[in-house]
Write a protein that holds these residues in place. Sequence first.
Motif, PDB file in Angstrom:
ATOM      1  N   UNK A   1      28.427  29.232  37.720  1.00 24.88           N
ATOM      2  CA  UNK A   1      28.137  28.250  36.509  1.00 24.88           C
ATOM      3  C   UNK A   1      28.706  28.792  35.361  1.00 24.88           C
ATOM      4  N   UNK A   2      30.010  28.332  35.019  1.00 28.26           N
ATOM      5  CA  UNK A   2      30.620  29.090  33.822  1.00 28.26           C
ATOM      6  C   UNK A   2      30.392  28.228  32.624  1.00 28.26           C
ATOM      7  N   UNK A   3      29.465  27.610  32.635  1.00 29.75           N
ATOM      8  CA  UNK A   3      28.769  26.917  31.364  1.00 29.75           C
ATOM      9  C   UNK A   3      29.677  25.846  30.678  1.00 29.75           C
TER      10      UNK A   3
ATOM     11  N   UNK B   1      25.176  31.907  40.081  1.00 36.68           N
ATOM     12  CA  UNK B   1      25.350  32.947  39.008  1.00 36.68           C
ATOM     13  C   UNK B   1      25.706  32.323  37.610  1.00 36.68           C
ATOM     14  N   UNK B   2      25.267  32.675  36.698  1.00 35.53           N
ATOM     15  CA  UNK B   2      25.237  32.051  35.504  1.00 35.53           C
ATOM     16  C   UNK B   2      26.159  32.880  34.363  1.00 35.53           C
ATOM     17  N   UNK B   3      27.416  32.547  34.070  1.00 31.68           N
ATOM     18  CA  UNK B   3      28.161  33.231  33.077  1.00 31.68           C
ATOM     19  C   UNK B   3      28.828  32.504  32.336  1.00 31.68           C
ATOM     20  N   UNK B   4      28.953  32.492  30.923  1.00 28.81           N
ATOM     21  CA  UNK B   4      29.775  31.752  30.137  1.00 28.81           C
ATOM     22  C   UNK B   4      30.983  32.256  30.000  1.00 28.81           C
ATOM     23  N   UNK B   5      31.731  31.949  31.015  1.00 24.70           N
ATOM     24  CA  UNK B   5      33.074  32.276  30.776  1.00 24.70           C
ATOM     25  C   UNK B   5      33.919  31.408  30.325  1.00 24.70           C
ATOM     26  N   UNK B   6      33.480  29.799  30.091  1.00 25.10           N
ATOM     27  CA  UNK B   6      34.079  28.879  29.433  1.00 25.10           C
ATOM     28  C   UNK B   6      34.460  29.178  28.026  1.00 25.10           C
TER      29      UNK B   6
ATOM     30  N   UNK C   1      44.780  31.522  34.746  1.00 23.82           N
ATOM     31  CA  UNK C   1      44.929  32.964  34.879  1.00 23.82           C
ATOM     32  C   UNK C   1      43.875  33.370  34.532  1.00 23.82           C
ATOM     33  N   UNK C   2      43.361  33.558  33.283  1.00 20.18           N
ATOM     34  CA  UNK C   2      42.313  34.073  32.570  1.00 20.18           C
ATOM     35  C   UNK C   2      41.035  33.773  33.369  1.00 20.18           C
ATOM     36  N   UNK C   3      40.926  32.205  33.707  1.00 17.98           N
ATOM     37  CA  UNK C   3      39.699  31.966  34.285  1.00 17.98           C
ATOM     38  C   UNK C   3      39.733  32.661  35.655  1.00 17.98           C
ATOM     39  N   UNK C   4      40.708  32.640  36.395  1.00 16.67           N
ATOM     40  CA  UNK C   4      40.611  33.401  37.695  1.00 16.67           C
ATOM     41  C   UNK C   4      40.317  34.763  37.786  1.00 16.67           C
ATOM     42  N   UNK C   5      40.710  35.489  36.639  1.00 16.60           N
ATOM     43  CA  UNK C   5      40.658  36.975  36.676  1.00 16.60           C
ATOM     44  C   UNK C   5      39.036  36.913  36.268  1.00 16.60           C
ATOM     45  N   UNK C   6      38.256  36.413  35.240  1.00 19.69           N
ATOM     46  CA  UNK C   6      37.185  36.596  35.080  1.00 19.69           C
ATOM     47  C   UNK C   6      36.115  36.029  36.235  1.00 19.69           C
ATOM     48  N   UNK C   7      36.548  34.944  36.748  1.00 23.88           N
ATOM     49  CA  UNK C   7      35.961  34.533  38.059  1.00 23.88           C
ATOM     50  C   UNK C   7      35.957  35.418  39.250  1.00 23.88           C
TER      51      UNK C   7
ATOM     52  N   UNK D   1      36.272  38.859  39.109  1.00 25.19           N
ATOM     53  CA  UNK D   1      35.475  40.061  38.815  1.00 25.19           C
ATOM     54  C   UNK D   1      33.956  39.756  39.105  1.00 25.19           C
ATOM     55  N   UNK D   2      33.451  38.618  38.527  1.00 22.81           N
ATOM     56  CA  UNK D   2      32.195  38.178  38.618  1.00 22.81           C
ATOM     57  C   UNK D   2      31.711  37.905  39.989  1.00 22.81           C
ATOM     58  N   UNK D   3      32.472  37.421  40.850  1.00 25.30           N
ATOM     59  CA  UNK D   3      32.250  37.001  42.329  1.00 25.30           C
ATOM     60  C   UNK D   3      32.248  38.571  42.926  1.00 25.30           C
ATOM     61  N   UNK D   4      33.207  39.351  42.624  1.00 23.33           N
ATOM     62  CA  UNK D   4      33.073  40.665  43.180  1.00 23.33           C
ATOM     63  C   UNK D   4      31.810  41.278  43.110  1.00 23.33           C
ATOM     64  N   UNK D   5      31.337  41.425  41.968  1.00 22.71           N
ATOM     65  CA  UNK D   5      30.042  42.062  41.617  1.00 22.71           C
ATOM     66  C   UNK D   5      28.964  41.270  42.435  1.00 22.71           C
ATOM     67  N   UNK D   6      28.690  39.875  42.405  1.00 18.60           N
ATOM     68  CA  UNK D   6      27.714  39.417  43.190  1.00 18.60           C
ATOM     69  C   UNK D   6      27.931  39.584  44.451  1.00 18.60           C
ATOM     70  N   UNK D   7      29.133  39.760  45.130  1.00 24.40           N
ATOM     71  CA  UNK D   7      29.188  40.034  46.545  1.00 24.40           C
ATOM     72  C   UNK D   7      28.550  41.409  46.724  1.00 24.40           C
ATOM     73  N   UNK D   8      28.655  42.260  46.196  1.00 23.90           N
ATOM     74  CA  UNK D   8      28.175  43.666  46.165  1.00 23.90           C
ATOM     75  C   UNK D   8      26.469  43.558  46.031  1.00 23.90           C
ATOM     76  N   UNK D   9      26.068  42.894  45.129  1.00 25.94           N
ATOM     77  CA  UNK D   9      24.770  42.612  45.054  1.00 25.94           C
ATOM     78  C   UNK D   9      24.011  41.878  46.270  1.00 25.94           C
ATOM     79  N   UNK D  10      24.852  40.943  46.692  1.00 28.19           N
ATOM     80  CA  UNK D  10      24.214  40.331  47.887  1.00 28.19           C
ATOM     81  C   UNK D  10      24.652  40.991  49.216  1.00 28.19           C
TER      82      UNK D  10
END
Length: 311
Positions: A82-84, A107-112, A127-133, A135-144
């Motif tokens: 959820x990029x808000x 996962x709630x992160x205000x990347x918007x 481009x920027x949206x994809x890079x931010x997304x 990085x967040x998804x990689x972290x969440x994958x580790x956590x899950x």
Amino acid sequence: MNSPTTFPTKAEQKVQFENNKLEKRLCRQVGEAIGDYNMIEDGDKVMVCLSGGKDSYAMLDILLKLRERAPIHFDIVAVNLDQKQPGFPEQVLPAYLTELGVPFHIETQNTYSIVTRVIEEGKTTCGLCSRLRRGILYRVADELGATKIALGHHRDDILETFLLNLFYGGKLKAMPPKLVSDVKKHVVIRPLAYVQEKDLERYAQIKQFPIIPCNLCGSQENLQRQAMKTMLNEWDKKFTGRVENMFAAMSSVVPSHLLDGKLFDFKGLTVDTEVEQGDVAFDEEPCGTNSTEPLELNDLNTIRPQTIQFV
């Protein structure tokens, strides 16, 4: 009093037949892609990235179907970022996934706000949206504890990326069906790699997925990717098989017949070097004559210039 039994009309039966055929085709294509590239293995925990668009909905739906009949065991967890974005209906996905009985994480992160602050109005935010997304998804994958990260890119996405790199990046490069992250910790897979977008559009209508539009990306009408999509659609309508041949070409590469010295040792090439096909490759259709036999040098004298047509 029992109501009379109603039977479907021939038209309804035909629609149901076509719908079933589409579902079988999608399952087959996804299964083939998974098998061809060994995307999912026994014991995997697959993190299915769910955006709320037709592609990721279909990917989740088909993976759930394939898991039921697969000879291996793997777990699925759906993840939404959820990029808000303004107006994002945050209740839609949790309600859908709860009803489906699929484990999920939002996962709630205000990347918007970051993207809109950094990128000038009217400029492409992808481009920027994809890079931010990413990085967040990689972290969440580790956590899950996810061992695979499934993205919903389809065949058209891969072809569009290929053309974008060709026309604007000067590279023969597309979206691989399977890749390892730069930090060597995450395996990303694209199970829809063989699936056409038009099939996913129809499947989403049949399944009535609760589609959530992306206001951040969807508001940008003049994207180069949209131009590639339009071109591919026009080719698909006008030239039967052209788009299919383009996609097939990406899995049938002959490095010795390109120009990349890193892939083939042109400097070290001698008459003793083993080369795939050699100059015989140029005698094959559509470059040569209708004959599958290579032309001898003397045969060239029999071809009159006026018979050679350039299309």
